[in-house]
Write a protein that holds these residues in place. Structure first.
Motif, PDB file in Angstrom:
ATOM      1  N   LYS A  31      30.377  59.618  45.925  1.00  0.00           N
ATOM      2  CA  LYS A  31      29.218  59.601  45.017  1.00  0.00           C
ATOM      3  C   LYS A  31      29.005  60.979  44.388  1.00  0.00           C
ATOM      4  O   LYS A  31      28.828  61.101  43.176  1.00  0.00           O
ATOM      5  CB  LYS A  31      27.968  59.163  45.773  1.00  0.00           C
ATOM      6  CG  LYS A  31      26.694  59.237  44.958  1.00  0.00           C
ATOM      7  CD  LYS A  31      25.480  58.938  45.806  1.00  0.00           C
ATOM      8  CE  LYS A  31      24.220  59.295  45.051  1.00  0.00           C
ATOM      9  NZ  LYS A  31      23.018  59.135  45.848  1.00  0.00           N
ATOM     10  N   HIS A  32      29.038  62.020  45.214  1.00  0.00           N
ATOM     11  CA  HIS A  32      28.821  63.370  44.680  1.00  0.00           C
ATOM     12  C   HIS A  32      29.990  63.842  43.820  1.00  0.00           C
ATOM     13  O   HIS A  32      29.790  64.550  42.828  1.00  0.00           O
ATOM     14  CB  HIS A  32      28.545  64.349  45.818  1.00  0.00           C
ATOM     15  CG  HIS A  32      27.223  64.131  46.467  1.00  0.00           C
ATOM     16  ND1 HIS A  32      26.029  64.198  45.786  1.00  0.00           N
ATOM     17  CD2 HIS A  32      26.890  63.820  47.744  1.00  0.00           C
ATOM     18  CE1 HIS A  32      25.026  63.942  46.601  1.00  0.00           C
ATOM     19  NE2 HIS A  32      25.523  63.704  47.805  1.00  0.00           N
ATOM     20  N   GLU A  35      30.203  63.111  39.996  1.00  0.00           N
ATOM     21  CA  GLU A  35      29.523  64.012  39.069  1.00  0.00           C
ATOM     22  C   GLU A  35      30.429  65.150  38.609  1.00  0.00           C
ATOM     23  O   GLU A  35      30.064  65.906  37.715  1.00  0.00           O
ATOM     24  CB  GLU A  35      28.268  64.567  39.735  1.00  0.00           C
ATOM     25  CG  GLU A  35      27.262  63.489  40.090  1.00  0.00           C
ATOM     26  CD  GLU A  35      26.153  63.987  40.997  1.00  0.00           C
ATOM     27  OE1 GLU A  35      26.078  65.203  41.281  1.00  0.00           O
ATOM     28  OE2 GLU A  35      25.360  63.143  41.449  1.00  0.00           O
ATOM     29  N   ARG A  38      33.780  69.597  43.058  1.00  0.00           N
ATOM     30  CA  ARG A  38      32.863  70.313  43.957  1.00  0.00           C
ATOM     31  C   ARG A  38      33.663  71.180  44.911  1.00  0.00           C
ATOM     32  O   ARG A  38      34.774  70.838  45.285  1.00  0.00           O
ATOM     33  CB  ARG A  38      32.028  69.334  44.795  1.00  0.00           C
ATOM     34  CG  ARG A  38      31.254  68.316  44.025  1.00  0.00           C
ATOM     35  CD  ARG A  38      29.948  68.848  43.589  1.00  0.00           C
ATOM     36  NE  ARG A  38      29.133  67.772  43.020  1.00  0.00           N
ATOM     37  CZ  ARG A  38      27.899  67.929  42.662  1.00  0.00           C
ATOM     38  NH1 ARG A  38      27.305  69.071  42.815  1.00  0.00           N
ATOM     39  NH2 ARG A  38      27.228  66.938  42.144  1.00  0.00           N
ATOM     40  N   ARG A  89      37.869  57.663  40.768  1.00  0.00           N
ATOM     41  CA  ARG A  89      36.872  57.400  39.718  1.00  0.00           C
ATOM     42  C   ARG A  89      36.680  55.900  39.507  1.00  0.00           C
ATOM     43  O   ARG A  89      35.621  55.460  39.078  1.00  0.00           O
ATOM     44  CB  ARG A  89      37.263  58.099  38.427  1.00  0.00           C
ATOM     45  CG  ARG A  89      36.991  59.598  38.454  1.00  0.00           C
ATOM     46  CD  ARG A  89      37.223  60.266  37.105  1.00  0.00           C
ATOM     47  NE  ARG A  89      38.618  60.256  36.702  1.00  0.00           N
ATOM     48  CZ  ARG A  89      39.546  61.126  37.130  1.00  0.00           C
ATOM     49  NH1 ARG A  89      39.206  62.096  37.961  1.00  0.00           N
ATOM     50  NH2 ARG A  89      40.800  61.047  36.717  1.00  0.00           N
ATOM     51  N   ARG A  96      27.884  52.922  42.567  1.00  0.00           N
ATOM     52  CA  ARG A  96      26.582  52.747  41.906  1.00  0.00           C
ATOM     53  C   ARG A  96      25.853  51.513  42.450  1.00  0.00           C
ATOM     54  O   ARG A  96      24.660  51.561  42.741  1.00  0.00           O
ATOM     55  CB  ARG A  96      26.748  52.637  40.393  1.00  0.00           C
ATOM     56  CG  ARG A  96      26.837  53.981  39.702  1.00  0.00           C
ATOM     57  CD  ARG A  96      26.649  53.852  38.198  1.00  0.00           C
ATOM     58  NE  ARG A  96      27.750  53.164  37.561  1.00  0.00           N
ATOM     59  CZ  ARG A  96      28.875  53.762  37.124  1.00  0.00           C
ATOM     60  NH1 ARG A  96      29.016  55.057  37.241  1.00  0.00           N
ATOM     61  NH2 ARG A  96      29.822  53.059  36.554  1.00  0.00           N
TER      62      ARG A  96
END
Length: 115
Positions: A31-32, A35, A38, A89, A96
């Protein structure tokens, strides 16, 4: 491919998904990472209940299963970035939906006197 995933291939596609994504914090990490890339410590801050050992293990498994890539930059101090692959992805709609369902479930539970 990890042994649990190979075994799940013999059973059912649902079991394959559970084998790849069913580890502690894996879906939260995905989930993170949806975006954008990271760093390890950033992921640690985003998932504060995950200890370093668990976070490392889950990220390695996701990498081995082709969900994310790990890039080590040649610099001091060392910098390691994690980012989703195309396969990772592709999990966006699923993550979601699960996030929305979890939020609704949480709201429902918080509105009751359930323990």
């Amino acid at each position: 491919m990890r042994l649990p995933v190979r075994r799940a291939l013999e059973v059912c596609p649902v079991e394959v998904a559970v084998s790849v994504l069913g580890g502690t914090w894996k879906l939260t990490l995905v989930k993170h990472l949806l975006e954008g890339p990271r760093r390890f410590n950033e992921l640690g801050r985003l998932v504060p209940l995950a200890n370093t050992k668990t976070l490392t293990r889950q990220l390695r498994e996701l990498e081995e299963d082709g969900i994310l890539t790990r890039t080590v930059h040649d610099q001091v101090p060392p910098r390691v970035d994690y980012q989703l692959t195309d396969r990772g992805r592709g999990l966006a709609p699923l993550v979601r939906e699960m996030n929305d369902w979890g939020a609704g479930f949480s709201a429902e539970i918080e509105g009751t006197d359930a323990p």
